[in-house]
Every structure is written in C-alpha cells, then in structure tokens.
Motif scaffolding. Structure first.
Motif, PDB file in Angstrom:
ATOM      1  N   UNK A  22      -6.333  24.309  14.064  1.00 35.01           N
ATOM      2  CA  UNK A  22      -5.449  24.159  15.223  1.00 35.01           C
ATOM      3  C   UNK A  22      -4.172  23.428  14.818  1.00 35.01           C
ATOM      4  N   UNK A  23      -4.307  22.432  13.962  1.00 40.52           N
ATOM      5  CA  UNK A  23      -3.145  21.698  13.466  1.00 40.52           C
ATOM      6  C   UNK A  23      -2.230  22.632  12.675  1.00 40.52           C
ATOM      7  N   UNK A  24      -2.828  23.486  11.847  1.00 40.98           N
ATOM      8  CA  UNK A  24      -2.047  24.473  11.092  1.00 40.98           C
ATOM      9  C   UNK A  24      -1.330  25.430  12.033  1.00 40.98           C
ATOM     10  N   UNK A  25      -2.014  25.860  13.067  1.00 34.57           N
ATOM     11  CA  UNK A  25      -1.415  26.789  14.033  1.00 34.57           C
ATOM     12  C   UNK A  25      -0.232  26.133  14.742  1.00 34.57           C
ATOM     13  N   UNK A  26      -0.371  24.865  15.100  1.00 32.43           N
ATOM     14  CA  UNK A  26       0.750  24.140  15.707  1.00 32.43           C
ATOM     15  C   UNK A  26       1.927  24.063  14.742  1.00 32.43           C
ATOM     16  N   UNK A  27       1.643  23.861  13.455  1.00 35.18           N
ATOM     17  CA  UNK A  27       2.709  23.815  12.451  1.00 35.18           C
ATOM     18  C   UNK A  27       3.420  25.164  12.365  1.00 35.18           C
ATOM     19  N   UNK A  28       2.658  26.242  12.383  1.00 37.08           N
ATOM     20  CA  UNK A  28       3.264  27.579  12.334  1.00 37.08           C
ATOM     21  C   UNK A  28       4.153  27.824  13.552  1.00 37.08           C
ATOM     22  N   UNK A  29       3.678  27.400  14.725  1.00 34.68           N
ATOM     23  CA  UNK A  29       4.475  27.577  15.945  1.00 34.68           C
ATOM     24  C   UNK A  29       5.753  26.741  15.897  1.00 34.68           C
ATOM     25  N   UNK A  30       5.646  25.512  15.415  1.00 34.89           N
ATOM     26  CA  UNK A  30       6.820  24.647  15.300  1.00 34.89           C
ATOM     27  C   UNK A  30       7.816  25.225  14.306  1.00 34.89           C
ATOM     28  N   UNK A  31       7.318  25.755  13.201  1.00 29.80           N
ATOM     29  CA  UNK A  31       8.186  26.356  12.194  1.00 29.80           C
ATOM     30  C   UNK A  31       8.904  27.576  12.774  1.00 29.80           C
ATOM     31  N   UNK A  32       8.162  28.417  13.466  1.00 25.65           N
ATOM     32  CA  UNK A  32       8.759  29.623  14.051  1.00 25.65           C
ATOM     33  C   UNK A  32       9.843  29.268  15.062  1.00 25.65           C
ATOM     34  N   UNK A  33       9.661  28.148  15.752  1.00 27.75           N
ATOM     35  CA  UNK A  33      10.644  27.699  16.738  1.00 27.75           C
ATOM     36  C   UNK A  33      11.771  26.885  16.100  1.00 27.75           C
ATOM     37  N   UNK A  34      11.647  26.597  14.800  1.00 26.57           N
ATOM     38  CA  UNK A  34      12.656  25.794  14.125  1.00 26.57           C
ATOM     39  C   UNK A  34      12.630  24.336  14.555  1.00 26.57           C
ATOM     40  N   UNK A  41       6.318  15.421  12.661  1.00 26.89           N
ATOM     41  CA  UNK A  41       5.236  14.710  13.336  1.00 26.89           C
ATOM     42  C   UNK A  41       3.879  15.215  12.901  1.00 26.89           C
ATOM     43  N   UNK A  42       3.764  16.525  12.739  1.00 25.22           N
ATOM     44  CA  UNK A  42       2.501  17.108  12.285  1.00 25.22           C
ATOM     45  C   UNK A  42       2.187  16.690  10.851  1.00 25.22           C
ATOM     46  N   UNK A  43       3.231  16.596  10.025  1.00 28.15           N
ATOM     47  CA  UNK A  43       3.036  16.098   8.663  1.00 28.15           C
ATOM     48  C   UNK A  43       2.506  14.666   8.701  1.00 28.15           C
ATOM     49  N   UNK A  44       3.076  13.862   9.571  1.00 28.66           N
ATOM     50  CA  UNK A  44       2.618  12.481   9.718  1.00 28.66           C
ATOM     51  C   UNK A  44       1.160  12.403  10.170  1.00 28.66           C
ATOM     52  N   UNK A  45       0.713  13.431  10.884  1.00 30.46           N
ATOM     53  CA  UNK A  45      -0.684  13.494  11.328  1.00 30.46           C
ATOM     54  C   UNK A  45      -1.611  13.998  10.220  1.00 30.46           C
ATOM     55  N   UNK A  72       6.674  11.287   0.156  1.00 38.59           N
ATOM     56  CA  UNK A  72       6.277   9.948   0.593  1.00 38.59           C
ATOM     57  C   UNK A  72       5.298  10.005   1.761  1.00 38.59           C
ATOM     58  N   UNK A  73       5.389  11.072   2.552  1.00 37.47           N
ATOM     59  CA  UNK A  73       4.481  11.241   3.692  1.00 37.47           C
ATOM     60  C   UNK A  73       3.116  11.758   3.254  1.00 37.47           C
ATOM     61  N   UNK A  74       2.976  12.056   1.959  1.00 35.64           N
ATOM     62  CA  UNK A  74       1.673  12.417   1.448  1.00 35.64           C
ATOM     63  C   UNK A  74       1.488  13.853   1.010  1.00 35.64           C
ATOM     64  N   UNK A  75       2.543  14.651   1.029  1.00 35.16           N
ATOM     65  CA  UNK A  75       2.402  16.038   0.579  1.00 35.16           C
ATOM     66  C   UNK A  75       2.861  16.117  -0.869  1.00 35.16           C
ATOM     67  N   UNK A  76       1.908  16.074  -1.779  1.00 38.06           N
ATOM     68  CA  UNK A  76       2.186  15.963  -3.216  1.00 38.06           C
ATOM     69  C   UNK A  76       3.032  17.102  -3.773  1.00 38.06           C
ATOM     70  N   UNK A  77       2.878  18.291  -3.238  1.00 36.59           N
ATOM     71  CA  UNK A  77       3.626  19.434  -3.755  1.00 36.59           C
ATOM     72  C   UNK A  77       5.137  19.241  -3.579  1.00 36.59           C
ATOM     73  N   UNK A  78       5.530  18.492  -2.559  1.00 34.72           N
ATOM     74  CA  UNK A  78       6.960  18.197  -2.384  1.00 34.72           C
ATOM     75  C   UNK A  78       7.449  17.328  -3.539  1.00 34.72           C
ATOM     76  N   UNK A  79       6.626  16.391  -3.963  1.00 36.84           N
ATOM     77  CA  UNK A  79       6.968  15.562  -5.114  1.00 36.84           C
ATOM     78  C   UNK A  79       7.052  16.377  -6.386  1.00 36.84           C
TER      79      UNK A  79
END
Length: 95
Positions: A22-34, A41-45, A72-79
C-alpha cells in the motif's frame, strides 16, 4: 482481478498498519501526480519505492544535493548514484 479504484484513504490506512505494498502504491500515485512533497514524506516513512522514484527524478536532473538528501533519509541507492556521479571524470565522459 486487480482493483484500480482503491481510494487513497484506504491505501493510507493499510500503509499505516504496515502494509508495504500500500505504501508503494501511494508512492506511485504521488509520483504520477508529481507530488514531490508526498513522495518525500513517504520516503521518511520508510518507503523504498518513494526512494527509488525520488532518486530517478534527482538523477535525471543531476540534482546532487537531492541525491544526498535521499541517501541521508536512508535510501542507499541514492548514495550509490551520488558517488558514481562524483567519481565521474570532469569532462563528463564516463569510462
């Protein structure tokens, strides 16, 4: 048999209960809406999907500061992406 009409409120409730899909789906919806604020916020969660989507956006624009923030928010691939770009030759060509 997937329900594409799941409302955001239901997704939010499921995500709050620990449902990562569900969290992933919210991320997809937020991305689609820009909606970058929602994605952040979802990353922080702890949404790795939001981290991926934000990293893709930052990488496509070459935003090194944003890549650092995402890492820094914890997504290693960004680093990893940030380090790859920092190690690239100054002429812009990568070997």
């Amino acid at each position: 048999m997937s329900n594409t009409n799941i409302d955001r409120e239901t997704l939010r409730e499921l995500a709050d209960e620990g449902n990562e899909t569900a969290l992933d789906r919210l991320a997809d919806l937020a991305d689609a809406a820009g909606n970058l604020d929602e994605l952040s916020g979802l990353l922080d969660e702890g949404s790795t999907r939001a981290g991926l989507l934000l990293t893709q956006r930052a990488a496509s624009t070459g935003d090194l500061r944003e890549l650092q923030r995402i890492a820094d928010a914890g997504y290693d691939e960004a680093g990893d992406e940030l380090n790859r770009r920092l190690k690239a030759p100054a002429d812009g060509h990568q070997d």
